[in-house]
Design a protein around this motif. Structure first.
Motif, PDB file in Angstrom:
ATOM      1  N   SER A 133     -18.454  -6.128  61.109  1.00 29.01           N
ATOM      2  CA  SER A 133     -18.762  -4.711  61.325  1.00 29.01           C
ATOM      3  C   SER A 133     -18.551  -3.876  60.069  1.00 29.01           C
ATOM      4  O   SER A 133     -18.181  -2.707  60.155  1.00 29.01           O
ATOM      5  CB  SER A 133     -17.921  -4.161  62.480  1.00 29.01           C
ATOM      6  OG  SER A 133     -16.555  -4.146  62.115  1.00 29.01           O
ATOM      7  N   SER A 190      -7.411   3.524  58.307  1.00 25.19           N
ATOM      8  CA  SER A 190      -8.125   2.344  58.831  1.00 25.19           C
ATOM      9  C   SER A 190      -7.145   1.309  59.367  1.00 25.19           C
ATOM     10  O   SER A 190      -7.323   0.782  60.472  1.00 25.19           O
ATOM     11  CB  SER A 190      -8.989   1.728  57.736  1.00 25.19           C
ATOM     12  OG  SER A 190     -10.007   2.619  57.342  1.00 25.19           O
ATOM     13  N   ASN A 208     -19.745  -1.560  57.588  1.00 27.96           N
ATOM     14  CA  ASN A 208     -20.844  -0.639  57.337  1.00 27.96           C
ATOM     15  C   ASN A 208     -20.279   0.742  57.078  1.00 27.96           C
ATOM     16  O   ASN A 208     -19.088   0.973  57.204  1.00 27.96           O
ATOM     17  CB  ASN A 208     -21.834  -0.626  58.518  1.00 27.96           C
ATOM     18  CG  ASN A 208     -21.158  -0.239  59.820  1.00 27.96           C
ATOM     19  OD1 ASN A 208     -20.253   0.584  59.857  1.00 27.96           O
ATOM     20  ND2 ASN A 208     -21.583  -0.843  60.901  1.00 27.96           N
ATOM     21  N   GLY A 209     -21.140   1.654  56.693  1.00 22.74           N
ATOM     22  CA  GLY A 209     -20.735   3.034  56.490  1.00 22.74           C
ATOM     23  C   GLY A 209     -19.600   3.198  55.500  1.00 22.74           C
ATOM     24  O   GLY A 209     -19.573   2.574  54.441  1.00 22.74           O
ATOM     25  N   PHE A 210     -18.660   4.050  55.855  1.00 18.80           N
ATOM     26  CA  PHE A 210     -17.552   4.377  54.954  1.00 18.80           C
ATOM     27  C   PHE A 210     -16.674   3.164  54.673  1.00 18.80           C
ATOM     28  O   PHE A 210     -16.140   3.016  53.586  1.00 18.80           O
ATOM     29  CB  PHE A 210     -16.737   5.529  55.538  1.00 18.80           C
ATOM     30  CG  PHE A 210     -15.746   6.108  54.571  1.00 18.80           C
ATOM     31  CD1 PHE A 210     -16.151   6.575  53.330  1.00 18.80           C
ATOM     32  CD2 PHE A 210     -14.414   6.201  54.899  1.00 18.80           C
ATOM     33  CE1 PHE A 210     -15.250   7.114  52.428  1.00 18.80           C
ATOM     34  CE2 PHE A 210     -13.499   6.739  54.012  1.00 18.80           C
ATOM     35  CZ  PHE A 210     -13.924   7.199  52.775  1.00 18.80           C
ATOM     36  N   ARG A 211     -16.548   2.280  55.642  1.00 20.51           N
ATOM     37  CA  ARG A 211     -15.760   1.072  55.409  1.00 20.51           C
ATOM     38  C   ARG A 211     -16.359   0.254  54.269  1.00 20.51           C
ATOM     39  O   ARG A 211     -15.645  -0.332  53.470  1.00 20.51           O
ATOM     40  CB  ARG A 211     -15.682   0.236  56.678  1.00 20.51           C
ATOM     41  CG  ARG A 211     -14.946  -1.058  56.378  1.00 20.51           C
ATOM     42  CD  ARG A 211     -14.652  -1.864  57.556  1.00 20.51           C
ATOM     43  NE  ARG A 211     -14.136  -3.146  57.110  1.00 20.51           N
ATOM     44  CZ  ARG A 211     -13.840  -4.112  57.900  1.00 20.51           C
ATOM     45  NH1 ARG A 211     -13.976  -3.960  59.192  1.00 20.51           N
ATOM     46  NH2 ARG A 211     -13.390  -5.244  57.430  1.00 20.51           N
ATOM     47  N   GLU A 212     -17.674   0.234  54.186  1.00 22.15           N
ATOM     48  CA  GLU A 212     -18.327  -0.491  53.091  1.00 22.15           C
ATOM     49  C   GLU A 212     -17.980   0.140  51.744  1.00 22.15           C
ATOM     50  O   GLU A 212     -17.763  -0.554  50.756  1.00 22.15           O
ATOM     51  CB  GLU A 212     -19.835  -0.500  53.316  1.00 22.15           C
ATOM     52  CG  GLU A 212     -20.574  -1.397  52.352  1.00 22.15           C
ATOM     53  CD  GLU A 212     -22.054  -1.513  52.696  1.00 22.15           C
ATOM     54  OE1 GLU A 212     -22.728  -2.276  51.995  1.00 22.15           O
ATOM     55  OE2 GLU A 212     -22.529  -0.858  53.642  1.00 22.15           O
TER      56      GLU A 212
END
Length: 147
Positions: free
Chosen positions: A14, A62, A16-20
């Motif tokens: 999973s 996170s 994606n987005g800010f985690r990426e």
């Protein structure tokens, strides 16, 4: 495969987005504990050449959310949102690998409380304490379907 390995694999899928943008990897995720690792690079720096404080806060946020939402049921998830986070910046960082660890301090029916730490090879970088709230069935140990 153990439930913990399944959870780590699902978490890795999973990204994606800010985690990426943050670029972290979850290396340990058990009830009440989460450990992340991330290599700092130029995208994490502020205009002074140090890792931006918001990166530290986002990494602790996170890890905090993960430590309180472990779910042992394959295919199910538990979700939360951060209500507040208190952060103490201890040492600046320009580069290198960071270890982020969050541990559950206390849990109620709708809220849970976490302590988090970021460290580098040189020592402690930042600490934080957070209050998070379960959402969308996240308070249930068995979680809800991920869909």
């Amino acid at each position: 495969m153990t439930n913990n390995n399944q959870n780590l694999e699902l978490e890795a899928e999973s990204i994606n987005g800010f985690r990426e943008v943050l670029g972290f990897t979850v290396t340990e995720w058990t009830p009440g504990k989460a450990v992340l690792y991330v290599d700092m690079n130029e995208k994490h720096l502020n205009r002074n050449g140090f890792v931006h404080g918001g990166v530290f806060m986002s990494l602790m946020d996170s890890a905090a959310g993960l430590c309180g939402t472990y779910c042992a049921v394959p295919g199910n998830v538990r979700r939360c949102i951060t209500v507040s986070m208190n952060t103490h910046f201890i040492s600046p960082v320009k580069e290198g690998r960071l270890r982020v660890e969050a541990n559950l301090v206390s849990r109620g029916r709708k809220m849970f409380f976490v302590e988090a730490r970021i460290s580098s090879d040189e020592g402690l970088v930042a600490t934080g304490q957070g209050a998070l709230r379960y959402v969308l069935g996240g308070e249930q140990e068995e979680g809800v379907p991920a869909a």
